[in-house]
Design an enzyme around this catalytic site. Structure first.
Site, short mmCIF file in Angstrom:
data_model
loop_
_atom_site.label_atom_id
_atom_site.label_comp_id
_atom_site.label_asym_id
_atom_site.label_seq_id
_atom_site.Cartn_x
_atom_site.Cartn_y
_atom_site.Cartn_z
N ASP A 1 26.43 38.18 65.98
CA ASP A 1 25.95 36.65 65.42
C ASP A 1 25.49 35.54 66.52
OD1 ASP A 1 28.88 35.25 63.63
OD2 ASP A 1 27.48 33.73 65.01
N LYS B 1 32.13 32.92 70.43
CA LYS B 1 32.86 34.32 69.18
C LYS B 1 32.53 35.93 69.58
CE LYS B 1 32.45 34.25 63.95
NZ LYS B 1 31.89 34.17 63.04
N PHE C 1 32.69 41.60 46.44
CA PHE C 1 33.88 41.21 45.95
C PHE C 1 35.22 41.06 46.39
CE2 PHE C 1 30.80 43.22 43.68
CZ PHE C 1 30.48 42.75 42.72
N LYS D 1 27.11 38.70 40.76
CA LYS D 1 27.88 38.29 41.36
C LYS D 1 28.45 36.81 41.37
CE LYS D 1 30.51 36.90 45.19
NZ LYS D 1 30.87 36.97 46.03
N ASN E 1 32.37 35.62 39.85
CA ASN E 1 32.80 34.28 40.39
C ASN E 1 33.07 33.21 38.95
OD1 ASN E 1 33.97 35.46 42.44
ND2 ASN E 1 32.11 34.68 43.78
N PHE F 1 43.83 36.68 36.86
CA PHE F 1 43.99 35.22 37.17
C PHE F 1 43.98 34.48 35.96
CE2 PHE F 1 40.82 34.47 40.32
CZ PHE F 1 41.07 35.32 41.28
N CYS G 1 34.17 29.56 47.50
CA CYS G 1 33.29 30.57 46.41
C CYS G 1 34.05 30.46 45.32
CB CYS G 1 33.93 32.10 47.02
SG CYS G 1 34.04 33.32 47.91
N LYS H 1 45.30 28.99 49.27
CA LYS H 1 45.66 30.08 48.62
C LYS H 1 46.69 30.72 49.18
CE LYS H 1 42.68 34.59 48.85
NZ LYS H 1 42.00 35.13 48.36
C1 UGA Z 1 36.41 34.80 45.46
C2 UGA Z 1 36.64 36.46 44.63
O1 UGA Z 1 38.65 36.81 44.27
C3 UGA Z 1 35.65 37.25 44.90
O2 UGA Z 1 35.63 38.53 43.98
C4 UGA Z 1 34.72 36.94 45.56
O3 UGA Z 1 33.95 37.84 46.24
C5 UGA Z 1 34.95 36.03 46.69
O4 UGA Z 1 35.57 35.01 45.63
C6 UGA Z 1 33.24 35.28 46.54
O5 UGA Z 1 33.04 35.09 46.68
O6 UGA Z 1 33.51 35.92 48.14
P1 UGA Z 1 38.62 34.05 47.40
O7 UGA Z 1 37.72 33.26 47.21
O8 UGA Z 1 39.28 34.75 48.54
O9 UGA Z 1 37.62 35.03 45.73
O10 UGA Z 1 39.86 33.93 46.36
P2 UGA Z 1 40.92 33.80 44.79
O11 UGA Z 1 41.74 35.74 45.09
O12 UGA Z 1 39.51 34.78 44.30
O13 UGA Z 1 41.42 32.93 44.95
C7 UGA Z 1 40.45 31.71 44.17
C8 UGA Z 1 41.29 30.82 44.23
O14 UGA Z 1 41.51 30.21 42.71
C9 UGA Z 1 42.87 30.25 44.52
O15 UGA Z 1 42.43 28.74 44.92
C10 UGA Z 1 43.36 30.99 44.03
O16 UGA Z 1 44.61 29.95 44.49
C11 UGA Z 1 43.22 30.04 42.43
N1 UGA Z 1 43.98 31.49 41.36
C12 UGA Z 1 43.40 32.26 40.97
C13 UGA Z 1 44.16 30.58 40.45
O17 UGA Z 1 44.50 29.38 40.37
N2 UGA Z 1 45.35 31.56 39.25
C14 UGA Z 1 45.20 32.61 38.95
O18 UGA Z 1 45.82 32.94 37.86
C15 UGA Z 1 44.12 32.80 39.82
#
Ligand code: UGA
Length: 452
Positions: free
Chosen positions: A30, A35, A156, A226, A230, A271, A282, A342
């Site tokens: 980095d 860091k 992912f 990808k 998403n 989801f 993301c 989250k």
């Molecule tokens: C997301 C994808 O799930 C990953 O597969 C991907 O690698 C990542 O983005 C990325 O592109 O780096 P992440 O952003 O860490 O991961 O979080 P998630 O667990 O996917 O949740 C995203 C948001 O959706 C959260 O705010 C969560 O509260 C919301 N959510 C999720 C809902 O409102 N309802 C659901 O049923 C599920």
């Protein structure tokens, strides 16, 4: 194998630690010296369950450095995992990616190096990184930069379960236009594909997990997979939120509706939780980037655009609900339970809490808040909004006219709601995540509403 990882954010650090854990020799690079110093001393800059433990176990195979000459020469695989933050137009900023590619090109030597885009990058970035590498190599006088190929290996992983998702992924996607690059990455991931590594005690392997599917494809397809993944997940959330609006009007229970449609194996149960909508770094960024890329080809994406609009509307609905319940917002005290986008992360990027807090404060509300992990970060990054931070959920409840569950941390599920109700000035709870037991909350004397 010898591996270099450029960028020690979520993706880079998790990937580096996991690859070192399964036995590769990994250099995490980095440009931020402080860091790197902190990581070398075992301090993790982000909150991610078990990352510290796994880093300690993998430490003999890990080197943290700011030096390209130390990390790159002799590497079999170089991952680029730098940030690609969104610009105003929605297209990602590729400045860090370009700098990384050029610096790698200045130091590649050895038999054959695969340079892998791990960050989420626009379609065509593989080609672009390839051309930057060739250009830089051609300028070198030493003639050592001879054999390399570019690949795309999108990640992912979800924040909060990043290590689980890296060690036990649903699939690994590798895109490359040269077969040799696919072979190298296949060898690299073999312990994960075949699940032959010894699982850490704190991250046990599920017994039902078999071999992990590998999808090898061309560069452009891997890049599009990808974004499409998403966008589809974002769409699923917005879909259930749109249905939720109807459910509310007709008196249906959206959690039951989500479960009922999710049991269809063509749809799947995950989801489909309705609520405040998605946040994080993301979905917003990647849906915007996909729309921007499509725009460059003259293509409209009405479905993805609609998903974004519905997500924005969910935030407004919080204020509407509070207004409906309390009639007047000015002069009220409202408490937010949870700030992170989250549970199990301290990440606040596009967290609904920020927008909700701002909207309430703009309407003259005094806003109190608690989060088990993210308060300090909130103060640092969004202190100007002017929230009153509290040490516990009970302290938030004290004197409140309403509480809003913003992040469904487990500790909020088990609150003693009778005590909460007694502390509030007017016991009204808005469950922004459909996470609480409605009957239990109401029995404790609170009025309950949810964002469907
Ligand atoms: C997301 C994808 O799930 C990953 O597969 C991907 O690698 C990542 O983005 C990325 O592109 O780096 P992440 O952003 O860490 O991961 O979080 P998630 O667990 O996917 O949740 C995203 C948001 O959706 C959260 O705010 C969560 O509260 C919301 N959510 C999720 C809902 O409102 N309802 C659901 O049923 C599920």
């Amino acid at each position: 194998m010898r591996v270099a990882i450029i960028g020690t954010g979520y993706v880079g650090l998790t990937t580096g630690v996991c690859l070192a854990f399964i036995g590769h020799e990994v250099f995490c690079l980095d440009s931020d010296q402080s860091k790197i110093d902190r990581l070398a001393a075992g301090h993790i800059p982000i909150y991610e369950p078990y990352l510290k433990e796994l880093l300690e176990e993998a430490r003999p195979n890990l080197t943290f450095t700011t030096s390209y000459p130390e990390a790159i020469p002799g590497a079999d695989v170089v991952f680029i995992a730098v940030g690609t933050p969104p610009t105003l137009s929605g297209a990602p900023n590729l400045e860090f990616l370009s700098q990384a590619a050029k610096s790698i090109g200045q130091h590649i030597d050895g038999d054959f190096t695969v340079v892998v885009n791990k960050s989420t990058v626009p379609i065509g970035s593989g080609n672009w990184v390839g051309s930057l590498l060739r250009e830089t190599c051609e300028q070198r006088q030493d003639g050592l930069c001879t054999a390399f190929a570019v690949a795309s290996n999108p990640e992912f992983l979800r924040e909060g379960s990043a290590l689980h998702d890296s060690l036990y992924p649903d699939r690994i996607v590798i895109g490359a236009d040269e077969p040799r690059a696919l072979e190298v990455l296949y060898s690299l991931y073999r312990p994960i594909l075949d699940q032959t590594f010894g699982a850490p005690t704190y991250l046990p392997r599920q017994e039902s997990l078999g071999a992990v599917p590998l999808l090898s494809t061309d560069l452009a397809s891997a890049e599009l997979i990808k974004y499409a993944a998403n966008a589809f997940l974002a769409l699923k959330i917005s879909f259930i939120n749109e249905i939720g609006l109807v459910a509310e009007r007709v008196g249906a229970n959206i959690s039951e509706v989500g479960r009922g449609i999710g049991l269809d194996s063509r749809i799947g149960p995950r989801f489909l939780s309705a609520g405040l909508g998605w946040g994080g770094s993301c979905f917003g960024k990647d849906t915007a980037a996909l729309i921007a890329t499509a725009g460059e080809y003259g293509i409209h994406m009405p479905i993805v655009e609609a998903a974004k609009k519905i997500n924005a509307r969910q935030r407004d609905r919080v204020v509407e609900k509070l207004l409906h319940e309390l009639k007047i917002l000015k002069g009220r005290t409202i408490g937010l339970l949870g700030l992170a986008f989250k549970p199990n992360t301290d990440d606040l990027r596009e967290a609904p809490a920020i927008e909700i807090a701002q909207k309430l404060i703009d309407r003259g509300v005094r806003v109190k808040a608690h989060d088990p992990i993210a308060m300090e970060r909130f103060e640092k990054e969004h202190g100007s909004i002017g929230l009153q931070m509290c040490k516990s959920a009970l302290e938030v409840a004290e004197g409140c006219d309403a509480l809003v569950l913003v992040t469904e941390w487990n500790e909020y599920r088990d609150l003693d709601w009778e005590v909460v109700a007694k502390k509030m000035r007017s016991p009204f709870l808005l469950d922004g995540r459909h996470a609480l037991d409605r009957e239990k909350v109401m029995r404790a004397g609170l009025r309950y509403a949810s964002i469907s």
